[in-house]
Design an enzyme around this catalytic site. Structure first.
Site, mmCIF file in Angstrom:
data_model
loop_
_atom_site.group_PDB
_atom_site.id
_atom_site.type_symbol
_atom_site.label_atom_id
_atom_site.label_comp_id
_atom_site.label_asym_id
_atom_site.label_seq_id
_atom_site.Cartn_x
_atom_site.Cartn_y
_atom_site.Cartn_z
ATOM 1 C CB SER A 166 0.043 0.417 -6.548
ATOM 2 O OG SER A 166 -0.445 -0.469 -7.521
ATOM 3 C CE LYS B 236 2.492 0.002 -10.168
ATOM 4 N NZ LYS B 236 1.415 -0.650 -9.414
ATOM 5 C CB SER C 31 -0.780 3.047 -10.241
ATOM 6 O OG SER C 31 -0.429 2.124 -9.242
#
Length: 327
Positions: free
Chosen positions: A91, A94, A148
């Site tokens: 993640s 992101k 997240s």
């Protein structure tokens, strides 16, 4: 006899005084020489300390398999470990998603919808967000960065001009523009292990992302309640970084990540003793290990010694380090 001895005593005294004067002169000269040497050393003290200061930065031990630490102001690499080895980044992806959204100048107050196709693109990963509900783009970015939220990351990409594929293409173009030569994205959430990069490349990503006020704000939000529409409902979110929630750090940007293939990951921009430092820690053992590494880095920067690592985390690091060394 007493009278005869008196001249000899006088001569002896005179000679003794002369010797004492000579001794005092030599002592005075020695003292002056010592003082001069001390003053010389005092003036050269900073130069003498420099080698010791350089030496202290070698005494660091971290549990993450890939690490890069950079001084933001001058770009100096303070420490690297397997920093050029390509690994899955989960993640951490992101941060790039947020930059592409902001570069696209799309309205942050506009609502985006969460479709069934978004769930498919997000590998049907669990999300509390209801299908077909709506949320404004700013809040979707916030819960994506702080908590997240994978479905939010996917919906943001789907609602980009040209759709999901165009968004991923823009992600890779942005990476190239930033000089991230060993980075590749295939989705916007990081759920795919094929989203790969290096610790060195990710220092570039964090440095670039830190220039966006929204990313700094959204990624360091401790808690947030998102108000969805169609239908109306509310969901509470917390930051996935315990250091942000704890409040004992001056953190300017944060992102966590996890996949089986990527291990536990954490990137941060933080201020330590009036120095802004980029930390990239990839592939560590347990949920608390990246925050433990962050604390070890702070201790190392302040004292020159990072401290110890728990046995299980250390065993994992040694195994993963050996594997990365072979790549």
């Amino acid at each position: 006899m007493l009278y005869d001895a008196e001249p000899y005593v006088s001569v002896f005294v005179v000679k003794s005084i002369a010797i004492s004067v000579n001794i005092m002169k030599k002592l005075t000269a020695s003292i002056l020489l010592v003082l001069a040497s001390s003053l010389s050393l005092a003036h050269s003290e900073p130069a003498a300390k420099a080698p010791a200061a350089v030496e202290q930065y070698k005494n660091i031990h971290l549990a993450s398999a890939s690490v890069s630490i950079v001084d933001l102001k001058n770009g100096k690499h303070l420490y690297n470990k397997n920093a050029d080895v390509v690994v899955s980044i989960a993640s951490i992806t992101k941060l790039m998603t947020a930059m592409v959204i902001l570069d696209g100048k799309q309205s942050l107050t506009q609502n985006i919808s969460f479709s069934r196709n978004d769930r498919t693109l997000a590998h049907n990963y669990y999300s509390r967000i209801r299908t077909q509900s709506e949320l404004n783009r700013a809040d979707a970015m916030r819960i994506m960065l702080m908590s997240s939220e994978n479905l939010a990351a996917t919906a943001l990409a789907s609602n980009y001009p040209g759709g999901f594929k165009a968004f991923v293409k823009a992600m890779n173009a942005k990476a190239k523009a930033l000089g991230m030569q060993r980075t590749r994205f295939v989705d916007s959430s990081g759920l795919s292990p094929n989203n790969v990069s290096t610790a060195a490349d990710l220092t570039r990503l964090v440095t670039a992302a830190a220039k966006y006020p929204q990313i700094r704000d959204y990624s360091t939000t401790k808690v947030f309640t998102a108000n969805f529409e169609s239908p109306r409902y509310r969901l509470a979110y917390t930051n996935t970084n315990a250091l942000v929630r704890g409040g004992n750090w001056d953190i300017r940007l944060s992102k966590t990540g996890y996949l089986d293939e990527a291990g536990r990951c954490l990137v941060m921009l933080t201020r330590i003793d009036n120095r802004e430092v980029v930390m990239v820690m990839l592939d560590s053992f347990g949920k608390r290990t990246p925050t433990g590494d962050a604390n070890r880095i702070r201790k190392w920067l302040q004292t020159g010694d990072s401290g110890t690592i728990a046995g299980a985390a250390l065993d994992y690091e040694r195994r993963r380090n050996a594997e990365l060394q072979k790549r």
